[in-house]
Design a protein around this motif. Structure first.
Motif, mmCIF file in Angstrom:
data_model
loop_
_atom_site.group_PDB
_atom_site.id
_atom_site.type_symbol
_atom_site.label_atom_id
_atom_site.label_comp_id
_atom_site.label_asym_id
_atom_site.label_seq_id
_atom_site.Cartn_x
_atom_site.Cartn_y
_atom_site.Cartn_z
ATOM 1 N N GLU A 1 0.831 -1.212 0.000
ATOM 2 C CA GLU A 1 0.000 0.000 0.000
ATOM 3 C C GLU A 1 0.863 1.259 0.000
ATOM 4 O OE1 GLU A 1 -2.821 -0.020 3.240
ATOM 5 O OE2 GLU A 1 -3.555 -2.007 2.677
ATOM 6 N N SER A 2 1.845 1.311 0.883
ATOM 7 C CA SER A 2 2.685 2.512 0.966
ATOM 8 C C SER A 2 3.522 2.685 -0.299
ATOM 9 C CB SER A 2 3.573 2.486 2.207
ATOM 10 O OG SER A 2 4.516 1.446 2.139
ATOM 11 N N HIS A 3 3.967 1.570 -0.869
ATOM 12 C CA HIS A 3 4.765 1.650 -2.094
ATOM 13 C C HIS A 3 3.904 2.129 -3.267
ATOM 14 C CE1 HIS A 3 8.298 0.879 -4.486
ATOM 15 N NE2 HIS A 3 7.545 0.261 -5.371
ATOM 16 N N ALA A 4 2.668 1.634 -3.355
ATOM 17 C CA ALA A 4 1.755 2.076 -4.418
ATOM 18 C C ALA A 4 1.463 3.568 -4.281
ATOM 19 C CB ALA A 4 0.463 1.267 -4.374
ATOM 20 N N ALA A 5 1.281 4.033 -3.049
ATOM 21 C CA ALA A 5 1.037 5.461 -2.818
ATOM 22 C C ALA A 5 2.253 6.288 -3.232
ATOM 23 C CB ALA A 5 0.697 5.709 -1.353
ATOM 24 N N LYS A 6 3.444 5.780 -2.920
ATOM 25 C CA LYS A 6 4.676 6.478 -3.286
ATOM 26 C C LYS A 6 4.816 6.561 -4.808
ATOM 27 C CE LYS A 6 9.200 4.890 -3.015
ATOM 28 N NZ LYS A 6 10.291 4.234 -2.304
ATOM 29 N N LEU A 7 4.538 5.464 -5.509
ATOM 30 C CA LEU A 7 4.625 5.464 -6.969
ATOM 31 C C LEU A 7 3.587 6.403 -7.580
ATOM 32 C CD1 LEU A 7 5.244 1.693 -7.817
ATOM 33 C CD2 LEU A 7 6.892 3.568 -7.822
ATOM 34 N N ALA A 8 2.376 6.420 -7.010
ATOM 35 C CA ALA A 8 1.328 7.313 -7.516
ATOM 36 C C ALA A 8 1.734 8.771 -7.332
ATOM 37 C CB ALA A 8 0.010 7.029 -6.795
ATOM 38 N N LYS A 9 2.338 9.082 -6.205
ATOM 39 C CA LYS A 9 2.772 10.456 -5.932
ATOM 40 C C LYS A 9 3.859 10.870 -6.921
ATOM 41 C CE LYS A 9 4.438 13.347 -2.149
ATOM 42 N NZ LYS A 9 4.853 13.375 -0.753
ATOM 43 N N ILE A 10 4.802 9.974 -7.159
ATOM 44 C CA ILE A 10 5.880 10.261 -8.114
ATOM 45 C C ILE A 10 5.304 10.439 -9.514
ATOM 46 C CG2 ILE A 10 7.905 9.259 -9.268
ATOM 47 C CD1 ILE A 10 8.584 7.969 -6.529
ATOM 48 N N SER A 11 4.370 9.564 -9.863
ATOM 49 C CA SER A 11 3.754 9.614 -11.183
ATOM 50 C C SER A 11 2.955 10.907 -11.378
ATOM 51 C CB SER A 11 2.841 8.403 -11.362
ATOM 52 O OG SER A 11 2.188 8.470 -12.593
ATOM 53 N N SER A 12 2.190 11.310 -10.365
ATOM 54 C CA SER A 12 1.386 12.526 -10.496
ATOM 55 C C SER A 12 2.271 13.770 -10.513
ATOM 56 C CB SER A 12 0.350 12.616 -9.379
ATOM 57 O OG SER A 12 0.972 12.785 -8.123
ATOM 58 N N ALA A 13 3.396 13.726 -9.840
ATOM 59 C CA ALA A 13 4.323 14.862 -9.863
ATOM 60 C C ALA A 13 5.003 14.968 -11.218
ATOM 61 C CB ALA A 13 5.366 14.723 -8.762
ATOM 62 N N ALA A 14 5.248 13.840 -11.862
ATOM 63 C CA ALA A 14 5.905 13.839 -13.163
ATOM 64 C C ALA A 14 4.936 14.208 -14.280
ATOM 65 C CB ALA A 14 6.518 12.471 -13.445
ATOM 66 N N ALA A 15 3.651 13.904 -14.122
ATOM 67 C CA ALA A 15 2.656 14.164 -15.164
ATOM 68 C C ALA A 15 2.543 15.649 -15.508
ATOM 69 C CB ALA A 15 1.308 13.589 -14.761
ATOM 70 N N PRO A 16 2.429 16.573 -14.532
ATOM 71 C CA PRO A 16 2.346 17.988 -14.904
ATOM 72 C C PRO A 16 3.585 18.473 -15.640
ATOM 73 C CG PRO A 16 1.641 17.708 -12.637
ATOM 74 C CD PRO A 16 2.206 16.397 -13.105
ATOM 75 N N GLN A 17 4.750 17.987 -15.245
ATOM 76 C CA GLN A 17 5.974 18.394 -15.924
ATOM 77 C C GLN A 17 5.967 17.926 -17.371
ATOM 78 O OE1 GLN A 17 9.082 16.789 -13.486
ATOM 79 N NE2 GLN A 17 8.867 18.375 -11.922
ATOM 80 N N ALA A 18 5.511 16.701 -17.597
ATOM 81 C CA ALA A 18 5.469 16.162 -18.950
ATOM 82 C C ALA A 18 4.464 16.942 -19.794
ATOM 83 C CB ALA A 18 5.112 14.680 -18.927
ATOM 84 N N SER A 19 3.277 17.255 -19.232
ATOM 85 C CA SER A 19 2.275 17.977 -19.998
ATOM 86 C C SER A 19 2.708 19.420 -20.239
ATOM 87 C CB SER A 19 0.909 17.930 -19.298
ATOM 88 O OG SER A 19 0.970 18.572 -18.045
ATOM 89 N N GLU A 20 3.437 20.022 -19.294
ATOM 90 C CA GLU A 20 3.957 21.372 -19.501
ATOM 91 C C GLU A 20 4.961 21.366 -20.649
ATOM 92 O OE1 GLU A 20 5.595 22.682 -15.788
ATOM 93 O OE2 GLU A 20 3.635 22.780 -14.821
ATOM 94 N N GLY A 21 5.771 20.349 -20.702
ATOM 95 C CA GLY A 21 6.747 20.246 -21.788
ATOM 96 C C GLY A 21 6.076 20.105 -23.138
ATOM 97 N N LYS A 22 4.999 19.316 -23.217
ATOM 98 C CA LYS A 22 4.255 19.147 -24.461
ATOM 99 C C LYS A 22 3.572 20.439 -24.848
ATOM 100 C CE LYS A 22 3.389 14.218 -23.884
ATOM 101 N NZ LYS A 22 2.373 13.202 -23.591
ATOM 102 N N ALA A 23 2.979 21.136 -23.861
ATOM 103 C CA ALA A 23 2.296 22.396 -24.136
ATOM 104 C C ALA A 23 3.285 23.434 -24.652
ATOM 105 C CB ALA A 23 1.591 22.910 -22.883
ATOM 106 N N ALA A 24 4.456 23.493 -24.071
ATOM 107 C CA ALA A 24 5.478 24.442 -24.505
ATOM 108 C C ALA A 24 5.922 24.119 -25.924
ATOM 109 C CB ALA A 24 6.663 24.427 -23.554
ATOM 110 N N ALA A 25 6.020 22.842 -26.233
ATOM 111 C CA ALA A 25 6.426 22.436 -27.576
ATOM 112 C C ALA A 25 5.360 22.823 -28.595
ATOM 113 C CB ALA A 25 6.685 20.935 -27.621
ATOM 114 N N LYS A 26 4.077 22.724 -28.221
ATOM 115 C CA LYS A 26 2.992 23.106 -29.122
ATOM 116 C C LYS A 26 2.977 24.609 -29.358
ATOM 117 C CE LYS A 26 -0.190 19.340 -28.146
ATOM 118 N NZ LYS A 26 -1.476 18.989 -27.537
ATOM 119 N N LYS A 27 3.278 25.408 -28.315
ATOM 120 C CA LYS A 27 3.239 26.856 -28.413
ATOM 121 C C LYS A 27 4.448 27.420 -29.149
ATOM 122 C CE LYS A 27 0.589 27.681 -24.214
ATOM 123 N NZ LYS A 27 0.607 28.269 -22.876
ATOM 124 N N ALA A 28 5.550 26.709 -29.131
ATOM 125 C CA ALA A 28 6.765 27.211 -29.752
ATOM 126 C C ALA A 28 6.565 27.282 -31.264
ATOM 127 C CB ALA A 28 7.946 26.304 -29.420
#
Length: 180
Positions: free
Chosen positions: A121-148
């Motif tokens: 349970e704690s490991h799944a929560a840790k992976l979910a937290k890491i994944s959700s923290a990485a998702a905004p960064q990835a989408s920001e990178g895609k959005a910046a690439a679209k706007k460029a």
């Protein structure tokens, strides 16, 4: 209610411990693979995916458990890792090795299962937290690439001397008088 099987790799050179733990875990709903050496454990970590790796610390060498933990830590699927030992070490030591939890054998079955469930349970929560923290960064990178704007091919011309940079016109601010 039928719970999904959770795949576990159990690595221990003591066959009696290995088979007993395998039976206990399977009765409790785990899908268990076993390995009787660090070498075999590392090989299985590379060829299959596990939600958890449980390894003995001392097997064919004193560093064998550390090698299995390292292989699990570098696996692309990031399993939870538990160190199983009859020779407990300080928390700083097993955490430094990369284990998420230390299990001391022998252990009562209900205690073992509770600890493993809590670890998953704690490991799944840790992976979910890491994944959700990485998702905004990835989408920001895609959005910046679209706007460029697309780079245009511009013929290069020789520059004889530096041209001064143009200054942007000063913006007028509403309600303010120009500075004198």
């Amino acid at each position: 209610m039928n719970l999904p099987k959770r795949r576990v790799l159990l690595v221990d050179d003591e066959v009696a411990v290995l088979l007993t733990m395998k039976a206990v875990l399977e009765i409790s709903g785990f899908d268990v693979d076993t390995a009787t050496s660090a070498h075999e454990g590392r090989s299985k970590i590379r060829t299959r995916e596990y939600q958890m790796v449980i390894t003995d610390m001392r097997m064919e060498s004193d560093a064998a458990g550390r090698e299995v933990i390292q292989a699990a830590r570098t696996a692309h699927y990031h399993p939870a890792v538990a160190l199983l030992t009859a020779f407990p070490v300080e928390q700083d030591d097993w955490m430094e090795m990369g284990a998420d939890r230390m299990l001391v054998k022998p252990m009562q079955t209900p205690v073992l299962i509770r600890q493993l469930e809590k670890l998953l349970e704690s490991h799944a929560a840790k992976l979910a937290k890491i994944s959700s923290a990485a998702a905004p960064q990835a989408s920001e990178g895609k959005a910046a690439a679209k706007k460029a704007p697309a780079k245009r091919s511009v013929a290069k011309r020789p520059v004889s001397k530096k041209m001064p940079a143009k200054r942007a016109p000063a913006k007028k601010r509403a309600g303010r008088k120009p500075a004198r």
